[in-house]
Write an enzyme that holds these catalytic residues in place. Sequence first.
Site, PDB file in Angstrom:
ATOM      1  N   SER A 125     -44.958 -15.126   2.393  1.00  0.00           N
ATOM      2  CA  SER A 125     -44.402 -14.197   1.401  1.00  0.00           C
ATOM      3  C   SER A 125     -44.931 -12.792   1.630  1.00  0.00           C
ATOM      4  CB  SER A 125     -44.818 -14.686   0.014  1.00  0.00           C
ATOM      5  OG  SER A 125     -44.598 -13.685  -0.945  1.00  0.00           O
ATOM      6  N   TYR A 150     -51.391 -18.353  -6.375  1.00  0.00           N
ATOM      7  CA  TYR A 150     -50.199 -18.680  -5.582  1.00  0.00           C
ATOM      8  C   TYR A 150     -50.204 -17.877  -4.285  1.00  0.00           C
ATOM      9  CZ  TYR A 150     -45.554 -17.935  -3.717  1.00  0.00           C
ATOM     10  OH  TYR A 150     -44.506 -17.778  -2.841  1.00  0.00           O
ATOM     11  N   LYS A 154     -50.745 -18.692   0.116  1.00  0.00           N
ATOM     12  CA  LYS A 154     -49.948 -18.244   1.269  1.00  0.00           C
ATOM     13  C   LYS A 154     -50.860 -17.609   2.322  1.00  0.00           C
ATOM     14  CE  LYS A 154     -46.012 -19.576  -0.314  1.00  0.00           C
ATOM     15  NZ  LYS A 154     -45.455 -20.811   0.243  1.00  0.00           N
TER      16      LYS A 154
END
Length: 339
Positions: A125, A150, A154
């Site tokens: 992302s 979150y 990544k």
Amino acid sequence: MATILVTGGAGYIGSHTCVELLEAGYDVVVVDNLCNSSRESLRRVEELTGKKLTFYEADLLDREAMERIFDNERVDAVIHFAGLKAVGESVCKPLEYYHNNITGTLILCDCMRRHGVKSIVFSSSATVYGDPAIIPITEECPKGEITNPYGRTKGMLEQILTDLHTADPDWKVMLLRYFNPIGAHKSGRIGENPRGIPNNLLPYITQVAVGRLVCLGVFGNDYDTPDGTCVRDYIHVVDLANGHVKALAKMAGEQGGVWIYNLGTGVGYSVLDVINAFEEANDLKINYVFKERRAGDVPACYCDPSKAERELGWKARYGIREMCEDAWRWQKTNPKGYE
Ligand code: NAD
Ligand code: UD1
């Protein structure tokens, strides 16, 4: 033709990617625990393409189930979408996020290794850039301070997959950094189906348009941007899905390596631009009010996608108008998603 294992294939980006893979002639095996998706999306993928895929309802955390899938299927490469993705929830449930996203990926990669499968495309992302040091963001832009668990999964998983390649250079690791996927398949049969009140802009707008929500809150209008609202690089989900097909083609011709690509359009739109584009494309009015800034938002985030064009032969084809038209077609014909 090659067989691609798609983890999280029933989800928003996964289902659109399954369509493109089947249409490109790949055999597709999906593993998904349906924690944020529905079996119906895959039924519609088959209906749209007129082709069959193989579905396993299984959790990546269930090592035995994963081993069985690799025993049963002759997998050539993996596209790994499965993960939890709600930023706010990740702040409240860090252990669940780290466990699901990181342990799930460790188990997946271990199964791959044991079965001699060493090609993985990973859903990363733009969040790994934090508040980006360079705009438009190139892949050389240093990773920034990530503001939530979150996003940190990544960043960590990019590192873990890179370390895997360092230990065994036969691994082919493709890290795709998505910007803001929106829109839906042209047919209106598959699309984004968030549970509960949406956190992301487009699903919020479409739910206001369909009357499920009353009014959009625009988070902040005092940013240092042309109209004071945040600027993002929105990309049509079908373009994004096609980026995965191109990524597989590139990996097939390589020996081993780690590749990083930004997948965006390179064009930044503010929140107000998106509201206006949605209203114009669909001849609708969206009720909105300005609210406080949302914690963790960065003022501007859009990419330079030229590396993907040069090396993958991939470029986004759809503009903001089509993204808005297609998002609305999906929402209005499926006001309650797949229910
Ligand atoms: P999604 O929630 O629609 O899809 C993810 C899928 O993974 C769901 O179907 C869910 O049921 C499944 N899943 C989750 N944990 C699982 C587990 N342990 N075992 C098996 N299945 C599991 O999300 P999406 O928008 O399609 O995103 C796909 C990937 O792309 C995610 O990794 C996400 O973090 C990443 N990503 C998404 C965006 C975005 O804006 N949508 C942006 C950047 C990156
Ligand atoms: C968010 C996540 C990002 C994740 C991505 C996809 C944050 C800080 N970032 O990106 O890590 O990869 O979603 O899941 O959450 N907005 C409003 N009103 C709303 C919703 C959004 O004004 O009701 C604004 C936001 O302030 C932002 C823009 O719309 O400026 C886009 O928001 P969103 O769709 O949530 O995406 P990102 O924040 O870019």
